[in-house]
Motif scaffolding. Structure first.
Motif, short mmCIF file in Angstrom:
data_model
loop_
_atom_site.label_atom_id
_atom_site.label_comp_id
_atom_site.label_asym_id
_atom_site.label_seq_id
_atom_site.Cartn_x
_atom_site.Cartn_y
_atom_site.Cartn_z
N ASN A 1 -37.43 -23.62 -17.65
CA ASN A 1 -36.04 -23.28 -17.37
C ASN A 1 -35.14 -24.49 -17.58
O ASN A 1 -34.08 -24.40 -18.23
N TYR A 2 -35.57 -25.62 -17.06
CA TYR A 2 -34.81 -26.88 -17.20
C TYR A 2 -34.68 -27.24 -18.68
O TYR A 2 -33.59 -27.61 -19.15
N ASP A 3 -35.77 -27.14 -19.42
CA ASP A 3 -35.73 -27.47 -20.85
C ASP A 3 -34.74 -26.59 -21.59
O ASP A 3 -33.94 -27.08 -22.40
N PHE A 4 -34.77 -25.29 -21.31
CA PHE A 4 -33.91 -24.37 -22.05
C PHE A 4 -32.44 -24.58 -21.74
O PHE A 4 -31.61 -24.69 -22.66
N TYR A 5 -32.08 -24.65 -20.46
CA TYR A 5 -30.66 -24.69 -20.11
C TYR A 5 -30.02 -26.05 -20.37
O TYR A 5 -28.80 -26.13 -20.58
N THR A 6 -30.79 -27.11 -20.39
CA THR A 6 -30.23 -28.41 -20.74
C THR A 6 -30.32 -28.69 -22.23
O THR A 6 -29.36 -29.14 -22.86
N GLU A 7 -31.48 -28.40 -22.86
CA GLU A 7 -31.69 -28.74 -24.26
C GLU A 7 -31.04 -27.72 -25.20
O GLU A 7 -30.35 -28.09 -26.15
N VAL A 8 -31.27 -26.44 -24.97
CA VAL A 8 -30.77 -25.41 -25.88
C VAL A 8 -29.32 -25.05 -25.56
O VAL A 8 -28.46 -24.98 -26.45
N MET A 9 -29.01 -24.82 -24.28
CA MET A 9 -27.67 -24.38 -23.89
C MET A 9 -26.70 -25.53 -23.65
O MET A 9 -25.49 -25.32 -23.57
N GLY A 10 -27.21 -26.74 -23.48
CA GLY A 10 -26.35 -27.90 -23.34
C GLY A 10 -25.66 -28.02 -22.01
O GLY A 10 -24.65 -28.73 -21.88
N LEU A 11 -26.17 -27.35 -20.96
CA LEU A 11 -25.58 -27.47 -19.63
C LEU A 11 -26.09 -28.73 -18.94
O LEU A 11 -27.16 -29.25 -19.27
N ARG A 12 -25.36 -29.19 -17.98
CA ARG A 12 -25.77 -30.36 -17.20
C ARG A 12 -26.47 -29.91 -15.93
O ARG A 12 -25.96 -29.04 -15.22
N LEU A 13 -27.62 -30.49 -15.64
CA LEU A 13 -28.25 -30.28 -14.34
C LEU A 13 -27.49 -31.14 -13.33
O LEU A 13 -27.61 -32.36 -13.33
N VAL A 14 -26.68 -30.50 -12.48
CA VAL A 14 -25.83 -31.25 -11.57
C VAL A 14 -26.42 -31.36 -10.16
O VAL A 14 -25.96 -32.17 -9.36
N LYS A 15 -27.43 -30.55 -9.88
CA LYS A 15 -28.07 -30.66 -8.56
C LYS A 15 -29.51 -30.17 -8.67
O LYS A 15 -29.75 -29.02 -9.06
N LYS A 16 -30.43 -31.06 -8.37
CA LYS A 16 -31.85 -30.71 -8.29
C LYS A 16 -32.21 -30.73 -6.81
O LYS A 16 -32.35 -31.78 -6.19
N ALA B 1 -8.70 -21.53 -15.33
CA ALA B 1 -8.96 -22.60 -16.30
C ALA B 1 -10.45 -22.79 -16.52
O ALA B 1 -11.25 -22.59 -15.61
N PRO B 2 -10.85 -23.19 -17.73
CA PRO B 2 -12.26 -23.45 -17.99
C PRO B 2 -12.71 -24.74 -17.33
O PRO B 2 -11.89 -25.54 -16.86
N GLY B 3 -14.03 -24.94 -17.32
CA GLY B 3 -14.58 -26.19 -16.84
C GLY B 3 -14.47 -27.29 -17.88
O GLY B 3 -13.80 -27.15 -18.90
N VAL B 4 -15.17 -28.39 -17.62
CA VAL B 4 -15.14 -29.57 -18.49
C VAL B 4 -16.35 -29.52 -19.42
O VAL B 4 -17.49 -29.63 -18.97
N ARG B 5 -16.09 -29.34 -20.71
CA ARG B 5 -17.19 -29.22 -21.67
C ARG B 5 -17.99 -30.52 -21.78
O ARG B 5 -17.43 -31.61 -21.66
N GLN B 6 -19.28 -30.34 -22.04
CA GLN B 6 -20.17 -31.48 -22.22
C GLN B 6 -20.72 -31.48 -23.64
O GLN B 6 -21.39 -30.54 -24.06
N GLU B 7 -20.43 -32.54 -24.37
CA GLU B 7 -20.93 -32.67 -25.73
C GLU B 7 -22.35 -33.23 -25.70
O GLU B 7 -22.66 -34.12 -24.91
N THR B 8 -23.22 -32.70 -26.54
CA THR B 8 -24.58 -33.22 -26.66
C THR B 8 -24.81 -33.64 -28.11
O THR B 8 -23.94 -33.48 -28.98
N ASP B 9 -26.00 -34.15 -28.39
CA ASP B 9 -26.29 -34.63 -29.74
C ASP B 9 -26.20 -33.53 -30.78
O ASP B 9 -25.84 -33.79 -31.93
N ASP B 10 -26.52 -32.29 -30.39
CA ASP B 10 -26.53 -31.21 -31.38
C ASP B 10 -25.62 -30.04 -31.00
O ASP B 10 -25.67 -28.99 -31.64
N ILE B 11 -24.79 -30.19 -29.99
CA ILE B 11 -23.78 -29.18 -29.65
C ILE B 11 -22.41 -29.86 -29.66
O ILE B 11 -22.08 -30.62 -28.75
N PRO B 12 -21.61 -29.62 -30.70
CA PRO B 12 -20.29 -30.26 -30.76
C PRO B 12 -19.41 -29.86 -29.57
O PRO B 12 -19.52 -28.75 -29.05
#
Length: 316
Positions: free
Chosen positions: A19-34, A138-149
């Motif tokens: 789950n962590y791999d998919f939502y951070t790597e593929v979807m580009g979301l930030r894990l903000v609380k573990k 209003a939308p949130g603050v987008r996070q750019e990753t290496d492969d998600i502009p």
């Protein structure tokens, strides 16, 4: 007293690492609380969000390793949608998700907005919704990753979908108790809006009496939460929900926000949650989610809790 919009959606996963791999790597979301499920600290509770962990952007998961499959049906939160900035962004995501060999449907237009429906590796029902023609919360603050502009990145939660066998009981709670407004409908999908409106403040209710009742498992949604301003206002909501005769949790302190839980007549679990204090209450903003965070009442059990959890490893 006003519902400001969507606060978070909490779903269920069988495999925290995948789950962590998919939502951070593929979807580009930030894990903000573990952290852990405060009612059962033996399981992870993972919070993914925008770059700053703002309310209205949190997609959270409880890990339950012994889960079976979900048998989809009514009385359920049947789809979670995520906001992207533009129609062009949907084309980017369609290609990206297909390359990841996920189940992806063609882009459609619903309620005047383009949407892309797909499933995650556990069959979690998801959609991306374009904010190109959107007005409202209003939308949130987008996070750019290496492969998600940056111009294509996810920027919060979009409409939450309920599927129910009969519309009227759910509509009564949404409109008469919570103050949502029914805007319109397309076929058997009814659109309700709160606060400033827009993609960040809508519930889409699908009425379908032909389906069996859903049996939840991996890839299902546990509850949806909606934003209220602060604790003082939440206490007023507690009184309103009690006066309506709805069985409820009363005010619950989740440390990062305060909550109220209740079930509407079609058995969907709804939470009202305050905007604050926020996820940077116990961690610096620049290192959110990097270590296991526990609310104060669980801190004395940290050693046992950590020993019972498998560490999450980043591929980066």
């Amino acid at each position: 007293m006003e519902i400001k919009g969507i606060h978070h959606v909490s779903a269920i996963t069988k495999y925290a690492q995948d789950n962590y791999d998919f939502y951070t790597e593929v979807m580009g979301l930030r894990l903000v609380k573990k952290t852990v499920n405060q009612d059962d600290p033996s399981m992870y509770h993972l919070f993914y969000a925008d770059a700053e962990g703002n309310p209205g952007t949190d997609f959270t998961f409880f890990e339950i390793p012994m889960l079976g499959n979900t048998y989809e049906g009514t009385n359920s939160i049947s789809t979670t949608s995520l906001r992207v900035p533009s129609d062009e962004a949907l084309s980017f995501w369609q290609k990206r998700l297909e390359e990841d060999e996920l189940s992806v449907e063609p882009i459609i237009t619903r309620f005047g907005r383009q949407m892309l429906f797909f499933r995650d590796p556990e069959d979690q029902r998801l959609a991306l919704v374009s904010d190109e023609n959107n007005q409202g919360v209003a939308p949130g603050v987008r996070q750019e990753t290496d492969d998600i502009p940056y111009e294509y990145a996810i920027q919060g939660l979009g409409p939450v979908y309920f599927t129910v066998p009969a519309l009227e009981p759910t509509e009564q709670i949404l409109v008469d108790i919570l103050g949502f407004e029914k805007i319109d409908e397309e076929e058997n999908i009814h659109r309700f809006s709160a606060g400033e409106g827009g993609t960040g403040a809508e519930i889409h209710v699908i009425e379908d009496s032909s389906l069996p009742r859903e049996r939840p498992g991996k890839g299902s949604v546990h509850h949806a939460a909606f934003r209220v301003h602060d604790k003082d206002e939440l206490e007023k909501w507690v009184q309103r929900i009690q006066e309506a005769g709805l069985v409820n949790s009363g005010l619950v302190d989740r440390y990062y926000f305060q909550s109220l839980y209740f079930r509407e007549p079609n058995h969907i679990l709804i939470e009202l949650a305050t905007d604050g204090p926020g996820f940077d209450t116990d961690e610096p903003m620049d290192s959110l989610g990097e270590s296991l965070a526990l609310p104060p009442f669980l801190e004395e059990r940290r050693e046992d809790i950590e020993n019972n959890l498998k560490p999450l490893h980043s591929k980066k």
